[in-house]
Design a protein around this motif. Structure first.
Motif, PDB file in Angstrom:
ATOM      1  N   ASP A   1      33.614  67.731  45.850  1.00 48.99           N
ATOM      2  CA  ASP A   1      33.912  67.793  47.284  1.00 48.99           C
ATOM      3  C   ASP A   1      34.367  69.218  47.601  1.00 48.99           C
ATOM      4  OD1 ASP A   1      34.739  67.557  49.880  1.00 48.99           O
ATOM      5  OD2 ASP A   1      35.999  65.793  49.558  1.00 48.99           O
TER       6      ASP A   1
ATOM      7  N   SER B   1      35.243  70.576  50.174  1.00 45.44           N
ATOM      8  CA  SER B   1      36.279  70.725  51.197  1.00 45.44           C
ATOM      9  C   SER B   1      37.639  71.020  50.564  1.00 45.44           C
ATOM     10  CB  SER B   1      36.369  69.460  52.060  1.00 45.44           C
ATOM     11  OG  SER B   1      36.775  68.345  51.290  1.00 45.44           O
TER      12      SER B   1
ATOM     13  N   SER C   1      38.165  72.260  44.043  1.00 42.70           N
ATOM     14  CA  SER C   1      37.259  71.166  43.668  1.00 42.70           C
ATOM     15  C   SER C   1      36.518  71.450  42.367  1.00 42.70           C
ATOM     16  CB  SER C   1      36.246  70.911  44.791  1.00 42.70           C
ATOM     17  OG  SER C   1      35.432  72.057  45.019  1.00 42.70           O
TER      18      SER C   1
ATOM     19  N   TYR D   1      34.772  82.059  50.465  1.00 45.90           N
ATOM     20  CA  TYR D   1      34.738  81.017  49.443  1.00 45.90           C
ATOM     21  C   TYR D   1      35.949  81.125  48.516  1.00 45.90           C
ATOM     22  CZ  TYR D   1      29.872  81.031  50.986  1.00 45.90           C
ATOM     23  OH  TYR D   1      28.740  80.985  51.757  1.00 45.90           O
TER      24      TYR D   1
END
Length: 384
Positions: free
Chosen positions: A276, A278, A282, A361
């Motif tokens: 995930d 989000s 992760s 990112y």
């Protein structure tokens, strides 16, 4: 006084002639005995029953095959050993706070906080990459050749059989070489390690680019080999060994159910790939699942190899069309022999650091001191 005729020459010729006749007869007898032995040999085989002839010839054939196999194995073993233990050093000194480091002889010897270390010449390493592409293909589109989604460094001490599997985060911030579509070097940029594969040709060039970036991360420690697979290879390898047992997770992989499950086909791929995005970290949670899968997979392969030495080579041949590597049959032969001759011991390590949010990112900032101590532990031996 009457002279008697001298017959000494005639007598000599007579004796010499007799000797020649005797020698000739001896030669004839020798030839006759030789022919007799040949005839007996022929008769011995011709008198054998048909089934005995077949068994005898089959035995000779197997003996020839065995001699050839031993010769081929020896060549493969030595060739694999030479290629995997070719450690050309170009190590550099790390700049670490409150730490004294001296690097000598291109990194063959290191003094770290007063302790002296020597490079272990018996160590070989293989950088294993999982690429987020359905198929590995050549590409001339800069930055579009796929990404190295999973990065694991296998470090094997061929003298002891001890293997260390090191997890390296795909988001690790490193220096990456960027190339033009024609192959010319453009520049070096600081970016996520996973992108090193993207800034290559999609196959060998991309793998070599990741290797360069990881070698920089490791302060110049050489990486001997690389092995990259695409997404399709996961289910193929998984099913070839009869499935892999792991911890079961909920459908969103947020938590474990407390049960075990054996993965087959696409379920194996989803288990090691899904995350995930989000969540900032992760990838770290996904690495936990990947490590569990790798441990279970490795244990099963090792168990099968002990019963059948051809298992690693068969797997290597099976996924050849799903992979890019500079590992060859001789390397596989050498590694398999080393592992089976030693008490196989495998352990797992992780390059430590911190995840932060970059401009767009997640970025993994490596703990340099912790990393260098891991490097000394992996590739060096302490000199007493």
């Amino acid at each position: 006084m009457t002279n008697l005729p001298n017959n000494s020459d005639n007598n000599y010729e007579s004796i010499n002639s007799d000797a020649k006749v005797e020698t000739s007869l001896n030669g004839v007898e020798a030839d006759a005995k030789k022919n007799d032995r040949k005839q007996k040999s022929v008769n011995w085989f011709s008198k054998m029953r048909l089934w005995k002839k077949i068994v005898f010839l089959f035995g000779v054939f197997l003996l020839i095959l065995l001699i050839v196999a031993i010769s081929v194995y020896s060549v493969l073993y030595l060739s694999g050993k030479n290629s995997l233990l070719d450690n050309n050093m170009a190590a550099v000194k790390p700049e670490l706070e409150d730490t004294q480091v001296v690097v000598d002889d291109s990194g063959k010897t290191v003094t770290y906080n007063g302790e002296k270390y020597k490079f272990n010449e018996s160590v070989t390493s293989v950088l294993c990459l999982g690429i987020d592409s359905e198929r590995l293909e050549y590409s001339n589109k800069i930055g579009k050749s796929g990404q190295a989604d999973a990065i694991y460094l296998f470090v094997l001490d061929t003298a002891t059989g001890k293997t260390r599997v090191v997890t390296i985060s795909r988001d690790s911030m490193v220096d990456v070489n960027v190339y033009a579509p024609t192959g010319e070097f453009v520049e070096t940029k600081r970016m996520q390690l996973c992108l090193a594969y993207a800034y290559g040709d999609g196959k060998e060039g991309s793998c070599e680019n990741v290797v360069k970036s990881v070698e920089r991360l490791l302060y110049g420690i050489p990486i001997n080999s690389y092995f990259a697979i695409d997404l399709s290879a996961i289910s193929v390898l998984n099913d070839q060994i009869g499935g892999v047992e792991v911890s079961e997770y909920t459908s969103d992989y947020s938590q474990k159910t407390g049960r075990k499950v054996t993965l087959f086909g696409d379920a194996a791929r989803e288990y090691v790939q899904k995350r995930d995005i989000s969540f900032l970290d992760s990838n770290n949670y996904r690495i936990e699942r990947q490590l569990e899968y790798i441990k279970s997979f490795s244990n099963k392969v090792i168990a099968k190899t002990k019963n059948n030495l051809n298992v690693p080579l068969n797997m290597f041949n099976t996924i050849s069309k799903y992979s890019v590597t500079n590992v060859n049959a001789s390397s596989i032969t050498y590694l398999t022999t080393v592992l089976l001759k030693r008490d196989f011991d495998i352990s797992y390590d992780t390059v430590k650091g911190e995840v932060i949010m970059g401009e767009e990112y997640a970025e993994f900032i490596v703990d340099e001191k912790s990393l260098y101590e891991l490097i000394l532990d992996l590739f060096y031996v302490k000199v007493s």
